[in-house]
Design an enzyme around this catalytic site. Structure first.
Site, PDB file in Angstrom:
ATOM      1  N   TYR A  32       0.840  -1.215   0.000  1.00 41.75           N
ATOM      2  CA  TYR A  32       0.000   0.000   0.000  1.00 41.75           C
ATOM      3  C   TYR A  32       0.865   1.251   0.000  1.00 41.75           C
ATOM      4  CZ  TYR A  32      -3.882   3.117   1.089  1.00 41.75           C
ATOM      5  OH  TYR A  32      -4.820   4.115   1.035  1.00 41.75           O
ATOM      6  N   PHE A  48      -6.847  19.440 -25.144  1.00 40.68           N
ATOM      7  CA  PHE A  48      -7.561  18.184 -25.390  1.00 40.68           C
ATOM      8  C   PHE A  48      -8.933  18.231 -24.696  1.00 40.68           C
ATOM      9  CE2 PHE A  48      -8.546  13.703 -24.383  1.00 40.68           C
ATOM     10  CZ  PHE A  48      -8.729  13.289 -25.684  1.00 40.68           C
ATOM     11  N   ASP A  49      -9.875  17.387 -25.157  1.00 43.68           N
ATOM     12  CA  ASP A  49     -11.256  17.535 -24.660  1.00 43.68           C
ATOM     13  C   ASP A  49     -11.411  17.347 -23.155  1.00 43.68           C
ATOM     14  OD1 ASP A  49     -10.851  14.814 -24.910  1.00 43.68           O
ATOM     15  OD2 ASP A  49     -12.781  14.379 -25.819  1.00 43.68           O
ATOM     16  N   ASP A  72       1.006  19.215 -21.076  1.00 39.67           N
ATOM     17  CA  ASP A  72       0.175  18.021 -21.206  1.00 39.67           C
ATOM     18  C   ASP A  72       0.993  17.097 -22.096  1.00 39.67           C
ATOM     19  OD1 ASP A  72      -1.532  16.055 -21.977  1.00 39.67           O
ATOM     20  OD2 ASP A  72      -3.223  17.354 -22.434  1.00 39.67           O
ATOM     21  N   ALA A  96       1.101  13.718 -22.895  1.00 40.24           N
ATOM     22  CA  ALA A  96       0.685  12.371 -23.300  1.00 40.24           C
ATOM     23  C   ALA A  96       1.590  11.778 -24.386  1.00 40.24           C
ATOM     24  CB  ALA A  96      -0.763  12.406 -23.774  1.00 40.24           C
ATOM     25  N   LYS A 142      -0.506   6.549 -23.466  1.00 42.15           N
ATOM     26  CA  LYS A 142       0.043   6.839 -24.796  1.00 42.15           C
ATOM     27  C   LYS A 142       1.547   6.523 -24.797  1.00 42.15           C
ATOM     28  CE  LYS A 142      -3.855   9.471 -24.791  1.00 42.15           C
ATOM     29  NZ  LYS A 142      -4.723   9.589 -23.607  1.00 42.15           N
ATOM     30  N   HIS A 178     -19.607  13.841 -26.981  1.00 46.01           N
ATOM     31  CA  HIS A 178     -19.327  12.877 -28.050  1.00 46.01           C
ATOM     32  C   HIS A 178     -19.322  11.428 -27.586  1.00 46.01           C
ATOM     33  CE1 HIS A 178     -15.481  13.920 -26.272  1.00 46.01           C
ATOM     34  NE2 HIS A 178     -14.938  12.850 -26.792  1.00 46.01           N
TER      35      HIS A 178
END
Ligand code: F0G
Length: 457
Positions: free
Chosen positions: A72, A124-125, A214, A216, A257, A449
């Site tokens: 843990y 990004f969304d 960001d 990714a 990614k 979407h």
């Protein structure tokens, strides 16, 4: 004879996929309300919905999974992952999360408040969602050239520095950070140059504002810097990564990614203040700070995945496959965002389905047609994904209208890519006969979407 290019890996394990008939697909898609997110994956032949969490792990990643420490607190797997992240990025603090949007949720909960402004390059969304759901505003400062899909320039993901500076000047007290997405997914998997990263950092520092990446697809961004930016051709991907991250105060990462795993994410930073705040939110939302929603084995796989994917050969194999699809589309005269991006081809739907009006969502229509043609699942990155304006509630028709074909890492062969290209060719040949699109019959207030219900017109 020149020896042709081939993959830097061989296949050790396979997963069967099945074809279907057009009649079956007609029925299934109707049941899915013409939304490909609602299709069961077994009804898809070639799945290019996303490159996120859909790639194949290496034998070394699977081997590392067996050594996961599931404690843990204080798991060795966490320290192994943290060490790798710090070596690649130069960030000393790491907070694990279960995926990229969770990293956004944890960090933005600390930093973004109502009325704030977050300038970026085509957020990004989910990122935009995490900004707008906190009643803050995402301001897009991507260079105008990115909107011309036929223009070939090396770094179409760049930020417009003048636009950014205007935004900083006007809103300086309301900006928690400047957000740079590498590569720029929404505008076509397009890279950001190191020169641009430096400029963004310099102008942000002038106003004393931190910069967040960001990240990714940061390794793909580094590949493009190496292959396209002068002065970097002889640097290793790892050297370029270290240099890129010098121009950021922190990063959020979707490990699904460029860390080549099926699930995972993290925040990394050198700002002690961000780290201290993020730790608290991590415990509330994700889990204790040495696992944050991840299994020990997942963290081991991330460590190995990051190590492998910051090597040139692995990236070259991947990006050349995307370029292979682009080359086929060039042969068939199908317009897409040029040059080919890192993780996907973004077909310019309005240029293919010229007779479908924008109010009837040409990119979604093309997505539907491609599935019906050959069981291939792409996804709309266009007016449906753009959501409504939070204030006027009008559809946002101002952006790009793409069918995205995202290529999972190390998953399909170029024979599959040939099938995709041929199906698009067939569609393009009969595009004159496609005159009507779809209408929305139900939608969620945000990120519609994923669940939108549509009818064909
Ligand atoms: N940032 C970027 C640039 C992304 O492309 C994504 C996800 C995220 C953040 C969120 O990460 O999915 O791990 O929560 N993009 C996927 C896609 C879903 O299909 O492009 P996540």
């Amino acid at each position: 004879m020149n020896i042709p290019f081939a993959e830097s890996w061989k296949i050790k394990m396979v997963e069967p996929i099945t074809k279907s008939t057009r009649n079956e697909r007609e029925k299934w898609l109707k049941e899915a309300h013409y939304n490909v997110f609602q299709l069961e994956s077994k009804k898809v032949y070639i799945d290019l919905l996303t490159d996120s969490g859909t790639g194949a792990m290496s034998d070394r990643q699977w081997a590392a999974m067996m050594l996961g420490d599931e404690s843990y607190a204080g798991a060795t797997s966490f320290f192994r992952m943290k060490e790798t992240i710090s070596t690649i990025t130069g960030f000393k603090y790491v907070v694990p999360t279960h995926q990229g949007r969770a990293a956004e949720n944890v960090l933005f909960s600390c930093l973004v408040k109502e009325g704030d402004v977050v300038p970026g390059n085509s957020h990004f969304d989910t990122t935009k969602g995490h900004i707008e759901s906190r009643k803050a505003i995402a301001v897009d400062c991507t260079i105008a050239e990115a909107r011309d899909t036929q223009l070939v320039i090396p770094f179409k993901g760049n930020m417009d520095i003048k636009m950014l500076e205007d935004c900083l000047m006007k809103n300086v007290d309301k900006i928690p950070f400047v957000l740079v997405t590498i590569t720029n997914n929404t505008c076509g998997g397009q890279p950001v140059s190191l020169k641009n990263l430096k400029e963004v950092y310099a102008v942000s520092k002038k106003y004393n504002i931190p910069v967040l990446f960001d990240s990714a697809r940061f390794a793909e961004n580094a590949y493009f810097i190496k292959t396209r930016e002068k002065g970097y051709e002889n640097k290793t991907i790892k050297e370029i990564c270290l240099e890129m991250f010098q121009y950021a105060d922190g990063m959020t990462m979707s490990a699904k990614k460029d860390a080549q795993v099926n699930m995972g994410g993290f925040i990394a930073t050198n700002l002690e203040d961000w780290y201290e705040q993020a730790k608290v939110k991590c415990i509330i939302y994700e889990g204790y700070i040495t696992y944050g929603g991840l299994n020990g084995r997942d963290m081991n796989a991330i460590a190995v995945g990051l190590e492998e994917n910051t090597e040139y050969e692995n990236l070259e194999t991947r990006i050349k496959q995307v370029a292979y699809l682009a080359q086929k589309l060039d042969e068939y005269g199908i317009p897409y965002q040029k040059p080919a991006g890192g993780h996907a081809i973004f077909v310019d739907a309005q240029k293919v389905l010229t007779r479908v009006p924008k109010e009837e969502f040409p990119a979604q229509t093309l997505t539907i047609e491609l599935y019906l043609e050959a069981g291939i699942r792409g996804c709309e990155i266009g007016y449906i994904l753009a959501d409504r304006d939070p204030i006027t509630r009008e559809n946002r028709f101002g952006g790009m209208e793409f069918l995205r074909l995202a290529i999972p890492r190390r998953t399909y062969t170029n024979n599959h890519i040939d099938v995709v290209a041929a199906a698009l060719k067939n569609l393009s040949d009969r595009s004159e006969n496609i005159t009507r699109g779809v209408k929305i019959v139900w939608e969620a207030p945000i990120m519609r979407h994923f669940t939108v219900k549509l009818e064909r017109l």
